[in-house]
Design a protein around this motif. Structure first.
Motif, PDB file in Angstrom:
ATOM      1  N   GLY A   1      -4.107 -28.795 -61.331  1.00 33.72           N
ATOM      2  CA  GLY A   1      -4.612 -27.592 -61.990  1.00 33.72           C
ATOM      3  C   GLY A   1      -5.895 -27.370 -63.247  1.00 33.72           C
ATOM      4  O   GLY A   1      -5.725 -26.195 -63.117  1.00 33.72           O
ATOM      5  N   SER A   2      -5.456 -27.765 -64.162  1.00 29.75           N
ATOM      6  CA  SER A   2      -6.396 -28.849 -65.106  1.00 29.75           C
ATOM      7  C   SER A   2      -7.861 -28.014 -64.941  1.00 29.75           C
ATOM      8  O   SER A   2      -8.610 -27.073 -66.087  1.00 29.75           O
ATOM      9  N   CYS A   3      -8.336 -28.071 -63.779  1.00 28.81           N
ATOM     10  CA  CYS A   3      -9.579 -28.642 -63.845  1.00 28.81           C
ATOM     11  C   CYS A   3      -9.587 -27.942 -62.229  1.00 28.81           C
ATOM     12  O   CYS A   3     -10.202 -28.903 -61.208  1.00 28.81           O
ATOM     13  N   LEU A   4      -9.208 -26.831 -61.564  1.00 31.03           N
ATOM     14  CA  LEU A   4      -9.766 -26.774 -60.272  1.00 31.03           C
ATOM     15  C   LEU A   4     -10.153 -25.469 -59.380  1.00 31.03           C
ATOM     16  O   LEU A   4      -9.714 -23.700 -60.149  1.00 31.03           O
ATOM     17  N   ILE A   5     -11.193 -25.692 -59.141  1.00 30.19           N
ATOM     18  CA  ILE A   5     -11.667 -24.607 -58.029  1.00 30.19           C
ATOM     19  C   ILE A   5     -11.222 -23.868 -57.146  1.00 30.19           C
ATOM     20  O   ILE A   5     -11.120 -24.714 -56.295  1.00 30.19           O
ATOM     21  N   LEU A   6     -11.296 -22.687 -57.081  1.00 34.08           N
ATOM     22  CA  LEU A   6     -10.562 -22.111 -55.279  1.00 34.08           C
ATOM     23  C   LEU A   6     -11.940 -21.225 -55.080  1.00 34.08           C
ATOM     24  O   LEU A   6     -12.500 -20.181 -55.346  1.00 34.08           O
ATOM     25  N   SER A   7     -12.040 -21.184 -53.971  1.00 31.50           N
ATOM     26  CA  SER A   7     -12.948 -20.036 -53.179  1.00 31.50           C
ATOM     27  C   SER A   7     -12.202 -18.496 -52.957  1.00 31.50           C
ATOM     28  O   SER A   7     -11.303 -18.683 -53.355  1.00 31.50           O
ATOM     29  N   ARG A   8     -12.989 -17.553 -53.305  1.00 38.48           N
ATOM     30  CA  ARG A   8     -12.857 -16.379 -53.332  1.00 38.48           C
ATOM     31  C   ARG A   8     -12.155 -16.263 -51.711  1.00 38.48           C
ATOM     32  O   ARG A   8     -10.702 -15.656 -52.097  1.00 38.48           O
ATOM     33  N   LYS A   9     -12.433 -16.124 -50.791  1.00 43.92           N
ATOM     34  CA  LYS A   9     -12.108 -16.337 -49.391  1.00 43.92           C
ATOM     35  C   LYS A   9     -10.098 -16.620 -49.488  1.00 43.92           C
ATOM     36  O   LYS A   9      -9.816 -16.280 -48.813  1.00 43.92           O
ATOM     37  N   ALA A  10     -10.379 -18.140 -50.003  1.00 43.14           N
ATOM     38  CA  ALA A  10      -8.949 -18.123 -49.586  1.00 43.14           C
ATOM     39  C   ALA A  10      -7.942 -17.852 -50.951  1.00 43.14           C
ATOM     40  O   ALA A  10      -6.557 -17.372 -50.369  1.00 43.14           O
ATOM     41  N   ILE A  11      -8.335 -17.409 -51.783  1.00 39.33           N
ATOM     42  CA  ILE A  11      -7.920 -16.160 -52.565  1.00 39.33           C
ATOM     43  C   ILE A  11      -7.304 -14.858 -52.625  1.00 39.33           C
ATOM     44  O   ILE A  11      -5.958 -14.826 -51.977  1.00 39.33           O
ATOM     45  N   GLU A  12      -7.668 -14.530 -51.335  1.00 38.82           N
ATOM     46  CA  GLU A  12      -8.104 -13.397 -51.299  1.00 38.82           C
ATOM     47  C   GLU A  12      -6.848 -13.615 -49.587  1.00 38.82           C
ATOM     48  O   GLU A  12      -6.002 -12.704 -49.446  1.00 38.82           O
ATOM     49  N   ASP A  13      -7.245 -14.800 -48.662  1.00 41.76           N
ATOM     50  CA  ASP A  13      -6.267 -14.944 -47.559  1.00 41.76           C
ATOM     51  C   ASP A  13      -4.621 -15.246 -48.295  1.00 41.76           C
ATOM     52  O   ASP A  13      -3.579 -15.006 -47.165  1.00 41.76           O
ATOM     53  N   VAL A  14      -4.787 -16.079 -49.499  1.00 43.85           N
ATOM     54  CA  VAL A  14      -3.219 -16.771 -49.849  1.00 43.85           C
ATOM     55  C   VAL A  14      -2.890 -16.043 -50.650  1.00 43.85           C
ATOM     56  O   VAL A  14      -1.319 -16.266 -50.715  1.00 43.85           O
ATOM     57  N   GLY A  15      -3.625 -15.405 -51.621  1.00 48.14           N
ATOM     58  CA  GLY A  15      -3.309 -14.443 -52.817  1.00 48.14           C
ATOM     59  C   GLY A  15      -2.886 -14.507 -54.174  1.00 48.14           C
ATOM     60  O   GLY A  15      -3.891 -16.168 -54.286  1.00 48.14           O
TER      61      GLY A  15
END
Length: 281
Positions: free
Chosen positions: A175-189
């Motif tokens: 997680g030191s450099c981890l990019i997340l998609s906005r859609k995944a954040i909305e779905d996963v929390g």
């Protein structure tokens, strides 16, 4: 806004400055924002920081709320299509930020992607691991993974055989450099705050995979990682205990009642005993 960069700082302000200067030196060719969360660092001066980095959004906490809650507060403010979780003890290199965003753009099945991390001396930071399933964790704490490091079964947790020169689907990049998609954040929390320091990104990535997303590692983005700068500020025994306690919480959340009870409790015992032994050393 294409990219939001979230950085949680605790007593690593000199490294944070270097990190921010590297972003200034190698900015992506699209709109981005930086959100810094300071967790009541002893070496942090909020007015001076705001004067030095006026374009950075600062959340200055009055107490240390932990890594997970710090990132969650940054994510809640963020506006980007992607959110990059970036440790303050990192420095981005030329093209790294756009490469990460482009990777998510070309992999719509991806919840997240991890960059190629290298140490300041240029050596590879072995930053990809498997999920801590009962078997691999038992082999790890029994020492079998060290006896057979090239085994895809006994070494499935630390993945010492992983090829860092190729993009691939993985379980958990660091997680030191981890990019997340906005859609995944909305779905996963958001990150689960019952994991304040360790295993919060592992838990998030596991939930993402359970939700049908893929997770990737890509060497197209290289980031320099000092490693452990914040956790070294705390007492080693406390960090070892917190790491093992977090792993036990991970097991309780995801595997209790879902795997054969003797295997579950044997794995818990391995983690607990290992934590006590390492904490004394």
């Amino acid at each position: 806004m294409r990219l939001s960069i979230a950085i949680v700082n605790w007593n690593t302000t000199s490294l944070l400055r270097e990190c921010l200067r590297s972003i200034e030196a190698y900015p992506p060719p699209f709109d981005y924002e930086i959100i810094v969360v300071d967790n009541a660092s002893a070496d942090f001066d909020a007015p001076a920081f705001r004067a030095e980095f006026p374009s950075v959004t600062l959340i200055a906490n009055e107490k240390n709320t932990g890594y997970a809650r710090g990132n969650n507060s940054a994510i809640a403010l963020s506006k980007g299509d992607c959110v990059l979780l970036l440790n303050p003890d990192t420095r981005v290199t030329e093209g790294a930020l756009e490469a990460l965003v482009e990777f998510l753009d070309t992999h719509p099945d991806a919840a997240a992607a991890g960059a190629k991390l290298v140490r300041p001396d240029g050596s590879i930071d072995r930053s990809v691991r498997g999920f801590p399933y009962p078997g691999p964790i038992a082999w790890e704490f029994l020492g079998l993974s060290r006896l057979f490091p090239r085994s895809r079964v006994l070494g499935a947790y630390r993945m010492t055989w992983f090829d860092y020169s190729k993009s691939s689907k993985v379980d958990q990049p660091m997680g030191s450099c981890l990019i997340l998609s906005r859609k995944a954040i909305e779905d996963v929390g958001l990150l689960d705050e019952q994991f304040p320091i360790f295993f919060n990104e592992v838990d998030w990535l596991y939930r993402a995979r359970q939700s049908g997303y893929e997770v990737y590692y890509t060497p197209s983005a290289t980031v320099i990682h000092v490693g452990g700068a914040s956790t070294r500020q705390a007492e080693r025994r406390k960090m070892v205990r917190e790491s093992h306690d977090s792993l036990i919480r991970f097991y309780s959340k995801h595997f209790r009642g879902r795997v054969f009870a003797p295997i579950y409790w044997f794995t818990i015992a391995c983690i607990a005993v290992s934590g006590r032994l390492r904490g004394r050393s």
